[in-house]
Design a protein around this motif. Structure first.
Motif, PDB file in Angstrom:
ATOM      1  N   VAL A   1      -0.816   8.102 -16.460  1.00  0.00           N
ATOM      2  CA  VAL A   1      -0.085   7.295 -16.291  1.00  0.00           C
ATOM      3  C   VAL A   1      -0.540   6.770 -13.886  1.00  0.00           C
ATOM      4  N   ALA A   2      -0.786   8.265 -13.656  1.00  0.00           N
ATOM      5  CA  ALA A   2      -1.563   7.897 -12.645  1.00  0.00           C
ATOM      6  C   ALA A   2      -2.765   7.153 -12.103  1.00  0.00           C
TER       7      ALA A   2
ATOM      8  N   ALA B   1      -7.738  14.180  -7.431  1.00  0.00           N
ATOM      9  CA  ALA B   1      -7.989  12.634  -8.329  1.00  0.00           C
ATOM     10  C   ALA B   1      -6.596  12.018  -7.755  1.00  0.00           C
ATOM     11  N   ALA B   2      -5.669  12.303  -7.702  1.00  0.00           N
ATOM     12  CA  ALA B   2      -4.413  11.704  -6.856  1.00  0.00           C
ATOM     13  C   ALA B   2      -5.475  10.759  -5.935  1.00  0.00           C
ATOM     14  N   VAL B   3      -5.442  11.896  -4.927  1.00  0.00           N
ATOM     15  CA  VAL B   3      -5.984  11.559  -3.005  1.00  0.00           C
ATOM     16  C   VAL B   3      -6.929  10.357  -3.587  1.00  0.00           C
ATOM     17  N   LEU B   4      -8.465  10.881  -4.140  1.00  0.00           N
ATOM     18  CA  LEU B   4      -9.524  10.042  -4.205  1.00  0.00           C
ATOM     19  C   LEU B   4      -9.188   8.841  -4.755  1.00  0.00           C
ATOM     20  N   GLY B   5      -8.111   8.400  -5.357  1.00  0.00           N
ATOM     21  CA  GLY B   5      -7.637   7.090  -5.430  1.00  0.00           C
ATOM     22  C   GLY B   5      -7.253   6.236  -4.954  1.00  0.00           C
ATOM     23  N   ILE B   6      -6.085   7.137  -4.162  1.00  0.00           N
ATOM     24  CA  ILE B   6      -5.450   6.043  -3.571  1.00  0.00           C
ATOM     25  C   ILE B   6      -6.173   5.868  -2.179  1.00  0.00           C
ATOM     26  N   LYS B   7      -7.393   7.011  -1.756  1.00  0.00           N
ATOM     27  CA  LYS B   7      -8.129   6.946  -0.826  1.00  0.00           C
ATOM     28  C   LYS B   7      -9.047   5.339  -1.238  1.00  0.00           C
ATOM     29  N   SER B   8      -9.742   5.185  -2.461  1.00  0.00           N
ATOM     30  CA  SER B   8     -10.533   3.841  -3.255  1.00  0.00           C
ATOM     31  C   SER B   8      -9.509   2.339  -3.033  1.00  0.00           C
ATOM     32  N   TYR B   9      -8.265   2.892  -3.371  1.00  0.00           N
ATOM     33  CA  TYR B   9      -7.115   1.358  -3.168  1.00  0.00           C
ATOM     34  C   TYR B   9      -7.626   0.971  -2.238  1.00  0.00           C
ATOM     35  N   ILE B  10      -6.908   2.375  -0.888  1.00  0.00           N
ATOM     36  CA  ILE B  10      -7.238   1.270   0.508  1.00  0.00           C
ATOM     37  C   ILE B  10      -7.671   1.089   0.816  1.00  0.00           C
TER      38      ILE B  10
ATOM     39  N   VAL C   1       1.217  -1.330   0.184  1.00  0.00           N
ATOM     40  CA  VAL C   1      -0.221  -0.248  -0.420  1.00  0.00           C
ATOM     41  C   VAL C   1       1.085   1.045   0.154  1.00  0.00           C
ATOM     42  N   PHE C   2       2.032   1.185   0.792  1.00  0.00           N
ATOM     43  CA  PHE C   2       2.705   2.511   0.839  1.00  0.00           C
ATOM     44  C   PHE C   2       3.736   2.221  -0.467  1.00  0.00           C
ATOM     45  N   VAL C   3       3.832   1.725  -1.203  1.00  0.00           N
ATOM     46  CA  VAL C   3       4.287   1.536  -2.098  1.00  0.00           C
ATOM     47  C   VAL C   3       3.551   2.188  -3.683  1.00  0.00           C
ATOM     48  N   VAL C   4       2.355   1.828  -3.526  1.00  0.00           N
ATOM     49  CA  VAL C   4       1.053   2.195  -4.353  1.00  0.00           C
ATOM     50  C   VAL C   4       1.374   4.094  -4.590  1.00  0.00           C
ATOM     51  N   SER C   5       0.892   3.968  -3.028  1.00  0.00           N
ATOM     52  CA  SER C   5       0.365   5.350  -2.689  1.00  0.00           C
ATOM     53  C   SER C   5       1.500   6.060  -3.089  1.00  0.00           C
ATOM     54  N   ALA C   6       3.391   6.059  -2.772  1.00  0.00           N
ATOM     55  CA  ALA C   6       3.928   6.601  -3.208  1.00  0.00           C
ATOM     56  C   ALA C   6       4.767   7.038  -4.796  1.00  0.00           C
TER      57      ALA C   6
END
Length: 231
Positions: free
Chosen positions: A63-64, A146-155, A5-10
């Motif tokens: 890409v993100a 968009a990146a913040v919402l995408g990371i939250k969705s992934y988590i 999770v940390f790697v993907v978020s970073a």
């Protein structure tokens, strides 16, 4: 937080931040009315760094979004889940949808800004159009959203998958007696406890007198004493 999770978020955050930085720089470098030349009734737009910055920014944003959507299972739709984690799954899908909406609006703004800063000649003189302020800035902010919402969705989707019951409906196996004692669960016996005889196993003992079974019969160690009767 897990390493994956940390790697993907970073990685996703790094691409989004880079896209936003390029957007803010492009906002400062975009063409102004004084940069546009008018020659022979045509508006000549010179080469400008905002054009390249806008193209690079939209590519980084794309890409993100592709990375975070892929690891999240296509916004949770490629692998539908149900059960105790249904609320988390729905929350993850909603965040993913809004993430893509913000990314699409940001991408359109980046492309619009890059198009109006491209080195071309337009036959619009004497009225030469130019990009208004705030287009690149809006795109940069939306790329971060968009990146913040995408990371939250992934988590959220990952957490929903972690507590999801097995799809085949199998339940955990029963603990063995030794394991049950070790874990504090009551132990069930399928046989009589030690020290108690069964009537089916010892029929001769069952036919014996009750006082002999319980050790209350005549004792050979202490013979009975004389008794006295009244005549």
């Amino acid at each position: 937080m897990e390493a994956g999770v940390f790697v993907v978020s970073a990685v996703v955050g790094l691409f989004a931040v880079a896209s936003a930085v390029l957007g803010f720089i492009a906002e400062e470098k975009k063409l102004s009315p004084d940069d546009i030349d008018v020659s022979s009734g045509e508006c000549e737009y010179p080469a400008n760094a905002a054009f390249v910055l806008g193209i690079c920014a939209v590519l980084l944003l794309a890409v993100a979004q592709i990375i975070v959507s892929s690891v999240a299972g296509c916004c949770g739709c490629c692998k539908p889940r149900a059960g105790a984690s249904e609320s988390r799954r729905v929350t993850g899908i909603v965040c993913c949808v809004f993430s893509w909406i913000a990314a699409i609006v940001a991408g359109v703004s980046f492309v619009q800004g890059a198009a109006w800063n491209a080195p071309v000649t337009r036959d619009t003189a004497p009225l030469c159009y130019y990009l208004k302020d705030g287009v690149f800035r809006r795109a940069a902010v939306l790329s971060l959203v968009a990146a913040v919402l995408g990371i939250k969705s992934y988590i959220m989707l990952r957490a929903a998958a972690a507590i999801e019951p097995k799809p085949d409906g199998q339940q955990p196996q029963q603990l063995a007696p030794a394991a049950a004692v070790a874990t504090g669960y009551p132990q069930q016996y399928a046989y009589p406890p030690q020290g108690y005889a069964s009537n089916q196993q010892f029929p001769a003992a069952a036919a014996a007198a009750p006082d002999q079974l319980y050790g209350q019969g005549p004792s050979t160690q202490y013979p009975p004493t004389k008794g006295y009767g009244e005549v």
